[in-house]
Motif scaffolding. Structure first.
Motif, PDB file in Angstrom:
ATOM      1  N   CYS A 266       0.847  -1.200   0.000  1.00 21.49           N
ATOM      2  CA  CYS A 266       0.000   0.000   0.000  1.00 21.49           C
ATOM      3  C   CYS A 266       0.883   1.252   0.000  1.00 21.49           C
ATOM      4  O   CYS A 266       2.033   1.209   0.419  1.00 21.49           O
ATOM      5  CB  CYS A 266      -0.894   0.026   1.235  1.00 21.49           C
ATOM      6  N   TYR A 267       0.295   2.374  -0.445  1.00 24.15           N
ATOM      7  CA  TYR A 267       0.998   3.654  -0.473  1.00 24.15           C
ATOM      8  C   TYR A 267       0.066   4.775  -0.042  1.00 24.15           C
ATOM      9  O   TYR A 267      -1.112   4.795  -0.417  1.00 24.15           O
ATOM     10  CB  TYR A 267       1.528   3.962  -1.883  1.00 24.15           C
ATOM     11  N   SER A 268       0.605   5.726   0.730  1.00 20.65           N
ATOM     12  CA  SER A 268      -0.103   6.953   1.081  1.00 20.65           C
ATOM     13  C   SER A 268       0.864   8.109   0.851  1.00 20.65           C
ATOM     14  O   SER A 268       2.018   8.030   1.265  1.00 20.65           O
ATOM     15  CB  SER A 268      -0.517   6.916   2.552  1.00 20.65           C
ATOM     16  N   PRO A 269       0.409   9.183   0.217  1.00 24.55           N
ATOM     17  CA  PRO A 269       1.342  10.284  -0.046  1.00 24.55           C
ATOM     18  C   PRO A 269       1.770  11.055   1.200  1.00 24.55           C
ATOM     19  O   PRO A 269       2.830  11.663   1.209  1.00 24.55           O
ATOM     20  CB  PRO A 269       0.562  11.194  -1.003  1.00 24.55           C
ATOM     21  N   ALA A 270       0.966  11.031   2.282  1.00 26.44           N
ATOM     22  CA  ALA A 270       1.275  11.883   3.432  1.00 26.44           C
ATOM     23  C   ALA A 270       1.631  11.139   4.712  1.00 26.44           C
ATOM     24  O   ALA A 270       2.637  11.429   5.334  1.00 26.44           O
ATOM     25  CB  ALA A 270       0.111  12.827   3.705  1.00 26.44           C
ATOM     26  N   ARG A 271       0.805  10.174   5.166  1.00 24.64           N
ATOM     27  CA  ARG A 271       1.044   9.483   6.431  1.00 24.64           C
ATOM     28  C   ARG A 271       0.388   8.116   6.404  1.00 24.64           C
ATOM     29  O   ARG A 271      -0.632   7.921   5.762  1.00 24.64           O
ATOM     30  CB  ARG A 271       0.435  10.202   7.621  1.00 24.64           C
ATOM     31  N   GLY A 272       0.970   7.235   7.218  1.00 28.02           N
ATOM     32  CA  GLY A 272       0.354   5.926   7.416  1.00 28.02           C
ATOM     33  C   GLY A 272       0.176   5.146   6.127  1.00 28.02           C
ATOM     34  O   GLY A 272      -0.930   5.049   5.617  1.00 28.02           O
ATOM     35  N   GLY A 273       1.269   4.582   5.617  1.00 28.27           N
ATOM     36  CA  GLY A 273       1.211   3.810   4.380  1.00 28.27           C
ATOM     37  C   GLY A 273       0.219   2.658   4.428  1.00 28.27           C
ATOM     38  O   GLY A 273      -0.361   2.283   3.412  1.00 28.27           O
ATOM     39  N   GLY A 274      -0.015   2.102   5.604  1.00 23.95           N
ATOM     40  CA  GLY A 274      -0.979   1.018   5.766  1.00 23.95           C
ATOM     41  C   GLY A 274      -2.142   1.395   6.659  1.00 23.95           C
ATOM     42  O   GLY A 274      -3.294   1.098   6.360  1.00 23.95           O
ATOM     43  N   ILE A 275      -1.832   2.061   7.778  1.00 28.03           N
ATOM     44  CA  ILE A 275      -2.858   2.390   8.769  1.00 28.03           C
ATOM     45  C   ILE A 275      -2.629   3.803   9.293  1.00 28.03           C
ATOM     46  O   ILE A 275      -1.508   4.165   9.663  1.00 28.03           O
ATOM     47  CB  ILE A 275      -2.818   1.401   9.961  1.00 28.03           C
ATOM     48  N   LEU A 276      -3.697   4.589   9.348  1.00 27.64           N
ATOM     49  CA  LEU A 276      -3.683   5.902   9.978  1.00 27.64           C
ATOM     50  C   LEU A 276      -4.653   5.831  11.151  1.00 27.64           C
ATOM     51  O   LEU A 276      -5.861   5.708  10.952  1.00 27.64           O
ATOM     52  CB  LEU A 276      -4.111   6.977   8.973  1.00 27.64           C
ATOM     53  N   ASN A 277      -4.134   5.842  12.382  1.00 30.85           N
ATOM     54  CA  ASN A 277      -4.934   5.618  13.580  1.00 30.85           C
ATOM     55  C   ASN A 277      -5.075   6.894  14.402  1.00 30.85           C
ATOM     56  O   ASN A 277      -4.088   7.475  14.832  1.00 30.85           O
ATOM     57  CB  ASN A 277      -4.267   4.541  14.443  1.00 30.85           C
ATOM     58  N   TYR A 278      -6.327   7.315  14.644  1.00 36.72           N
ATOM     59  CA  TYR A 278      -6.598   8.441  15.530  1.00 36.72           C
ATOM     60  C   TYR A 278      -7.476   8.005  16.687  1.00 36.72           C
ATOM     61  O   TYR A 278      -8.180   8.811  17.279  1.00 36.72           O
ATOM     62  CB  TYR A 278      -7.284   9.582  14.777  1.00 36.72           C
ATOM     63  N   GLY A 279      -7.455   6.735  17.028  1.00 40.27           N
ATOM     64  CA  GLY A 279      -8.296   6.236  18.105  1.00 40.27           C
ATOM     65  C   GLY A 279      -7.574   5.166  18.882  1.00 40.27           C
ATOM     66  O   GLY A 279      -6.375   5.253  19.126  1.00 40.27           O
ATOM     67  N   THR A 280      -8.299   4.135  19.260  1.00 36.10           N
ATOM     68  CA  THR A 280      -7.725   2.998  19.963  1.00 36.10           C
ATOM     69  C   THR A 280      -7.655   1.847  18.981  1.00 36.10           C
ATOM     70  O   THR A 280      -8.654   1.473  18.372  1.00 36.10           O
ATOM     71  CB  THR A 280      -8.597   2.610  21.167  1.00 36.10           C
ATOM     72  N   LEU A 281      -6.454   1.300  18.814  1.00 36.74           N
ATOM     73  CA  LEU A 281      -6.244   0.226  17.850  1.00 36.74           C
ATOM     74  C   LEU A 281      -5.386  -0.862  18.474  1.00 36.74           C
ATOM     75  O   LEU A 281      -4.317  -0.575  19.015  1.00 36.74           O
ATOM     76  CB  LEU A 281      -5.550   0.770  16.597  1.00 36.74           C
TER      77      LEU A 281
END
Length: 174
Positions: free
Chosen positions: A7-22
């Motif tokens: 996977c690819y993301s141009p800014a953050r979290g190539g696979g997962i972007l977490n703003y909670g509880t994970l």
């Protein structure tokens, strides 16, 4: 069991972007890339501390019995760690790298730190525990912190980093 790969993301979290509880258990994160921070996971958004000293964030990241491999970012090849509470148990970080050129990011990025884990300057106080046979192998940072880089300066959040039964092998920086 879960695999997140390629996977690819141009800014953050190539696979997962977490703003909670994970909580991740028995997960394989492989060949994940971002031009910004956190090749596999960016956790947290560096939420501020309230006037009374309490943390205004409920963000938690727990990764257990997992493998994070061949992930690349400008900073934090595997993880950009900005959640106040994080724990990695029996987790392997293999061949992750912080290199803006390889990640497709800004090659003028002054950071390029933390081949596996990057705790950025200005983030909340972070309690990071890495334990139970976790392993860092062959992780590389273009600048500082081949395996882990903790950025902190006087007056900002104090980071607590606890390494218990952890192996580091073949990691390098610079």
């Amino acid at each position: 069991d879960l695999s997140i790969t390629d996977c690819y993301s141009p800014a953050r979290g190539g696979g997962i972007l977490n703003y909670g509880t994970l909580e991740l258990r028995n997960v394989r994160l492989a060949r994940l890339t971002t031009g910004g921070s956190g090749g596999a996971i960016t956790s947290g958004d560096a939420t501020t501390i309230e006037r009374d000293g309490t943390i205004s964030s409920e963000e938690v990241l727990a990764v257990n019995d997992s493998v994070i491999e061949r992930c690349t970012a400008s900073s934090g090849g595997a993880v950009a760690a900005m959640s106040p509470w994080m724990r990695f148990s029996n987790t392997s970080f293999d061949a992750c790298s912080a290199n803006a050129s390889a990640a497709g990011g800004d090659v003028g990025d002054p950071e390029q730190d933390g081949g596996a884990i990057w705790l950025p300057q200005g983030a909340l106080p972070v309690d990071l525990v890495i334990d139970r046979g976790s392993r860092f192998s062959n992780c590389i940072a273009a600048r500082d912190g081949g395996a882990i880089q903790v950025s902190s300066s006087l007056g900002e959040g104090v980071h607590a980093l606890r390494l218990i039964d952890v192996a580091l092998e073949g990691c390098r920086a610079g």
